[in-house]
Motif scaffolding. Structure first.
Motif, PDB file in Angstrom:
ATOM      1  N   LEU A  33       0.880  -1.163   0.000  1.00  0.00           N
ATOM      2  CA  LEU A  33       0.000   0.000   0.000  1.00  0.00           C
ATOM      3  C   LEU A  33       0.916   1.210   0.000  1.00  0.00           C
ATOM      4  N   ALA A  34       0.865   1.992  -1.058  1.00  0.00           N
ATOM      5  CA  ALA A  34       1.752   3.150  -1.192  1.00  0.00           C
ATOM      6  C   ALA A  34       3.214   2.739  -0.981  1.00  0.00           C
ATOM      7  N   ALA A 169      -7.340  -1.400  -3.076  1.00  0.00           N
ATOM      8  CA  ALA A 169      -7.388  -0.377  -4.121  1.00  0.00           C
ATOM      9  C   ALA A 169      -8.014   0.915  -3.600  1.00  0.00           C
ATOM     10  N   GLU A 172      -5.480   2.617  -1.479  1.00  0.00           N
ATOM     11  CA  GLU A 172      -4.445   3.189  -2.352  1.00  0.00           C
ATOM     12  C   GLU A 172      -4.921   4.524  -2.943  1.00  0.00           C
ATOM     13  N   ARG A 173      -6.203   4.592  -3.333  1.00  0.00           N
ATOM     14  CA  ARG A 173      -6.757   5.853  -3.862  1.00  0.00           C
ATOM     15  C   ARG A 173      -6.731   6.943  -2.805  1.00  0.00           C
TER      16      ARG A 173
END
Length: 180
Positions: A33-34, A169, A172-173
């Motif tokens: 994640l990132a 996801a 992540e956004r």
């Protein structure tokens, strides 16, 4: 010496079956994640809170077993904040707020936008009940019949767990939008 603050119990024992069933590969806690593993984001918030903490990673049959093992490993704690390791967006200030409220309440649950989240706080008086937990149900039965403080927080991270590839996801956004 007994700690004056509750201990955060980071639960990282799950099998992540829903994550793999949704198309994920490997452990959801190690999913990136990132650019960093999900669990590392959670642990960064825990460290930033300044509260004592314990990482429970041993394999257990269910969440109740994980909680019981973590409480047994921290017998001198002034209480416990149960935090699943798959909440990478939880804020350190939410952890501190639940800990502070626990000084005056038997159990505390953060609530964001009307929904209960994590970590769930338990006073030291509930230790024997937490140690007796087993199975997949977690600590819900310990809360039944008790006056639980629902602590309002402005932290969607206390609700944002990573159970599926779609959850990852969405998280992540949030990072991409600058809203970790």
């Amino acid at each position: 010496m007994t700690p004056s603050e509750p201990t955060i119990l980071v639960l990282a024992s799950g099998r992540g079956e829903r994550f793999r069933a949704s198309g994920g590969h490997g452990s959801k806690l190690q999913a990136l994640l990132a650019g960093r593993p999900v669990l590392e984001h959670t642990l960064a918030a825990v460290r930033a809170s300044g509260l004592p903490w314990h990482l429970e990673q041993a394999a257990h049959a269910g969440m109740g077993d994980s909680i019981a093992a973590a409480v047994r490993a921290t017998p001198e704690a002034a209480g416990w904040l149960v935090l699943p390791g798959d909440l990478p967006l939880v804020r350190p200030e939410t952890l501190r707020a639940v800990a502070a409220a626990l000084a005056h309440h038997e159990a505390v649950v953060p609530v964001c936008q009307g929904e209960r989240g994590h970590p769930v706080g338990f006073s030291a008086a509930l230790g024997a009940e937490l140690i007796s937990l087993s199975g997949a149900a977690g600590a819900a039965r310990v809360l039944r019949g008790r006056r639980v403080l629902e602590l309002p927080v402005e932290d969607l991270g206390c609700l944002t767990d990573i159970d599926t590839v779609d959850d990852l996801a969405r998280a992540e956004r949030r990072f991409a939008d600058g809203r970790p």
